[in-house]
Structure formats: structure tokens, C-alpha cells
Write an enzyme that holds these catalytic residues in place. Structure first.
Site, PDB file in Angstrom:
ATOM      1  N   ASN A 101      -2.295   5.628   5.904  1.00 48.29           N
ATOM      2  CA  ASN A 101      -3.353   6.746   6.916  1.00 48.29           C
ATOM      3  C   ASN A 101      -2.036   7.758   7.631  1.00 48.29           C
ATOM      4  OD1 ASN A 101      -3.003   5.411   8.616  1.00 48.29           O
ATOM      5  ND2 ASN A 101      -5.265   5.066   8.718  1.00 48.29           N
TER       6      ASN A 101
ATOM      7  N   HIS B 230      -0.828   6.968  13.799  1.00 45.90           N
ATOM      8  CA  HIS B 230      -2.276   6.301  14.619  1.00 45.90           C
ATOM      9  C   HIS B 230      -2.513   7.529  16.132  1.00 45.90           C
ATOM     10  CE1 HIS B 230      -4.244   2.971  17.584  1.00 45.90           C
ATOM     11  NE2 HIS B 230      -3.283   4.297  18.315  1.00 45.90           N
TER      12      HIS B 230
ATOM     13  N   TYR C 279      -1.464  -4.336  16.990  1.00 44.81           N
ATOM     14  CA  TYR C 279      -3.392  -4.570  16.926  1.00 44.81           C
ATOM     15  C   TYR C 279      -4.105  -5.189  17.104  1.00 44.81           C
ATOM     16  CZ  TYR C 279      -2.134   0.090  13.563  1.00 44.81           C
ATOM     17  OH  TYR C 279      -1.814   0.897  13.386  1.00 44.81           O
TER      18      TYR C 279
ATOM     19  N   GLU D  73      -2.301   1.053  25.154  1.00 47.13           N
ATOM     20  CA  GLU D  73      -1.487   1.674  24.314  1.00 47.13           C
ATOM     21  C   GLU D  73       0.334   2.075  24.219  1.00 47.13           C
ATOM     22  OE1 GLU D  73      -4.196   1.839  20.519  1.00 47.13           O
ATOM     23  OE2 GLU D  73      -3.617   3.344  21.209  1.00 47.13           O
TER      24      GLU D  73
ATOM     25  N   LYS E 248       3.113   6.429  10.860  1.00 45.55           N
ATOM     26  CA  LYS E 248       3.394   5.103  10.395  1.00 45.55           C
ATOM     27  C   LYS E 248       4.242   5.125   9.361  1.00 45.55           C
ATOM     28  CE  LYS E 248      -1.815   4.106  11.237  1.00 45.55           C
ATOM     29  NZ  LYS E 248      -2.946   3.786  10.342  1.00 45.55           N
TER      30      LYS E 248
HETATM   31  P1  IDP Z   1      -8.256   4.966  13.197  1.00 48.01           P
HETATM   32  O1  IDP Z   1      -6.685   3.929  12.729  1.00 48.01           O
HETATM   33  O2  IDP Z   1      -8.567   5.648  12.628  1.00 48.01           O
HETATM   34  O3  IDP Z   1      -8.562   4.401  14.385  1.00 48.01           O
HETATM   35  P2  IDP Z   1      -9.065   1.944  13.317  1.00 48.01           P
HETATM   36  O4  IDP Z   1     -10.561   1.171  13.083  1.00 48.01           O
HETATM   37  O5  IDP Z   1      -8.639   1.557  14.436  1.00 48.01           O
HETATM   38  O6  IDP Z   1      -8.869   3.055  12.670  1.00 48.01           O
HETATM   39  O7  IDP Z   1      -8.317   0.910  12.144  1.00 48.01           O
HETATM   40  C1  IDP Z   1      -6.997   0.945  12.492  1.00 48.01           C
HETATM   41  C2  IDP Z   1      -6.263   1.083  11.352  1.00 48.01           C
HETATM   42  O8  IDP Z   1      -6.278  -0.281  10.142  1.00 48.01           O
HETATM   43  C3  IDP Z   1      -6.168   2.417   9.779  1.00 48.01           C
HETATM   44  O9  IDP Z   1      -5.437   3.256  10.397  1.00 48.01           O
HETATM   45  C4  IDP Z   1      -6.152   1.946   8.603  1.00 48.01           C
HETATM   46  O10 IDP Z   1      -4.240   1.862   8.842  1.00 48.01           O
HETATM   47  C5  IDP Z   1      -6.698   0.852   8.706  1.00 48.01           C
HETATM   48  N1  IDP Z   1      -7.363   0.412   8.251  1.00 48.01           N
HETATM   49  C6  IDP Z   1      -8.867   0.394   9.175  1.00 48.01           C
HETATM   50  N2  IDP Z   1      -9.721   0.088   8.135  1.00 48.01           N
HETATM   51  C7  IDP Z   1      -9.278  -0.550   6.963  1.00 48.01           C
HETATM   52  C8  IDP Z   1      -9.957  -0.832   5.851  1.00 48.01           C
HETATM   53  O11 IDP Z   1     -11.130  -0.924   5.638  1.00 48.01           O
HETATM   54  N3  IDP Z   1      -8.705  -1.033   4.932  1.00 48.01           N
HETATM   55  C9  IDP Z   1      -7.513  -0.820   5.111  1.00 48.01           C
HETATM   56  N4  IDP Z   1      -7.140  -1.002   5.762  1.00 48.01           N
HETATM   57  C10 IDP Z   1      -7.899   0.063   7.240  1.00 48.01           C
END
Ligand code: IDP
Length: 141
Positions: A114, A117, A51, A128, A11
């Protein structure tokens, strides 16, 4: 364990930190091969499409804004149990909860920024990978 493919995205935060190589080294050390790769500046439409499953979530706009805030590095990875293995290397979504030594524990700043992905299941991996790579641009070996 079966040979699988998974989609990984480094990212904008991790690209800005100049740790693409360090993350690739982790893939390689875990036995995952990069079989397709490209750097891209995603458009809003591309990021929203990618997304789409999160469209109704409260964090959707922030997530899309973040994903288009700078270039990303997109790769397809191949290897034994690649989907789970990549998720293991990544660590928990919230870096504060990620295990020591994972990519997110070491390189991510927050649940929004974070670092990486990774596809979460076989079906999503297929969708994807084809979203970003036409079949002819995948180099399996
Ligand atoms: P993942 O990336 O660990 O699979 P997902 O639940 O698929 O997590 O969520 C996609 C992305 O959305 C996450 O990587 C994160 O950047 C963002 N995200 C998920 N939950 C939250 C939240 O509660 N607050 C802000 N961003 C979130």
C-alpha cells in the site's frame, strides 16, 4: 496548528514503481518539508522492530516479508499538523477504500502493498523518527 514532525516510509512497491519524486511532490505541495531522508534495505530484525506493535496480528509475517522485499525510502516530514496532513495525503490503509487523489488510491495495489507508511500520533511519530534517524541527522529549517 502546531508544527509537528512525522515519519514517512515509501514502501518497496512504490519505490519499484519509480514514484518517489511524485510522492515527494505531494508532500511539498501540502507544505510538508523533508527534514531527513535515507534509502535503505531493511533487515528482518529492523522491520520486525519497527512494526513491533503489530507482532500479534495475523498479517505480521506478510507485512515484514513485504517491507524487506526491496529498498524503501524513509523520511521525516515537518510542517503544520504534519501527522494528520500526511495521513490525509496517504489515504485509507486499504487502497480500495482510499479517497480519490490520495497516494494509496493512485499508487497502491493492495492492503499489503500500500505504497506508504505514516505515523499515526505524536508519540509514535517521535519513537518512529528516532528509530531511523539519530537527532543529529535531522535538518529543520
Ligand atoms: P496504516 O499503515 O494505514 O497506519 P496499520 O493498521 O498501522 O495501517 O497497519 C500497518 C500496515 O500493516 C498497513 O499499512 C498494511 O500494509 C498492513 N496491514 C494492515 N492491516 C492489514 C490486513 O488486514 N491485511 C494485510 N495487511 C495489513
Amino acid at each position: 496548528m502546531a508544527i509537528e514532525r512525522t515519519l514517512s516510509i515509501i514502501k518497496p512497491d512504490a519505490v519499484a514503481k519509480n514514484v518517489i519524486g511524485q510522492i515527494y511532490t505531494r508532500f511539498e505541495n501540502a507544505g510538508l518539508k523533508v527534514i531527513a531522508a535515507r534509502m535503505a534495505q531493511l533487515s528482518r530484525t529492523e522491520a520486525e522492530g519497527f512494526y513491533a506493535v503489530h507482532r500479534e496480528r495475523p498479517f505480521f509475517k506478510d507485512l515484514v516479508d513485504f517491507m524487506i522485499s526491496g529498498p524503501v525510502m524513509i523520511q521525516a516530514l515537518e510542517g503544520e499538523g504534519a501527522i494528520a496532513k500526511n495521513r490525509e495525503l496517504m489515504g485509507a490503509t486499504d487502497p480500495k477504500k482510499a479517497d480519490k487523489g490520495t497516494i494509496r488510491a493512485d499508487f497502491a495495489d493492495s492492503i499489503d502493498a500500500n505504497a506508504v507508511h505514516g505515523s499515526d500520533a505524536e508519540e509514535t511519530a517521535k519513537v518512529e523518527i528516532s528509530y531511523f534517524f539519530p537527532a543529529l541527522n535531522v535538518y529543520s529549517r
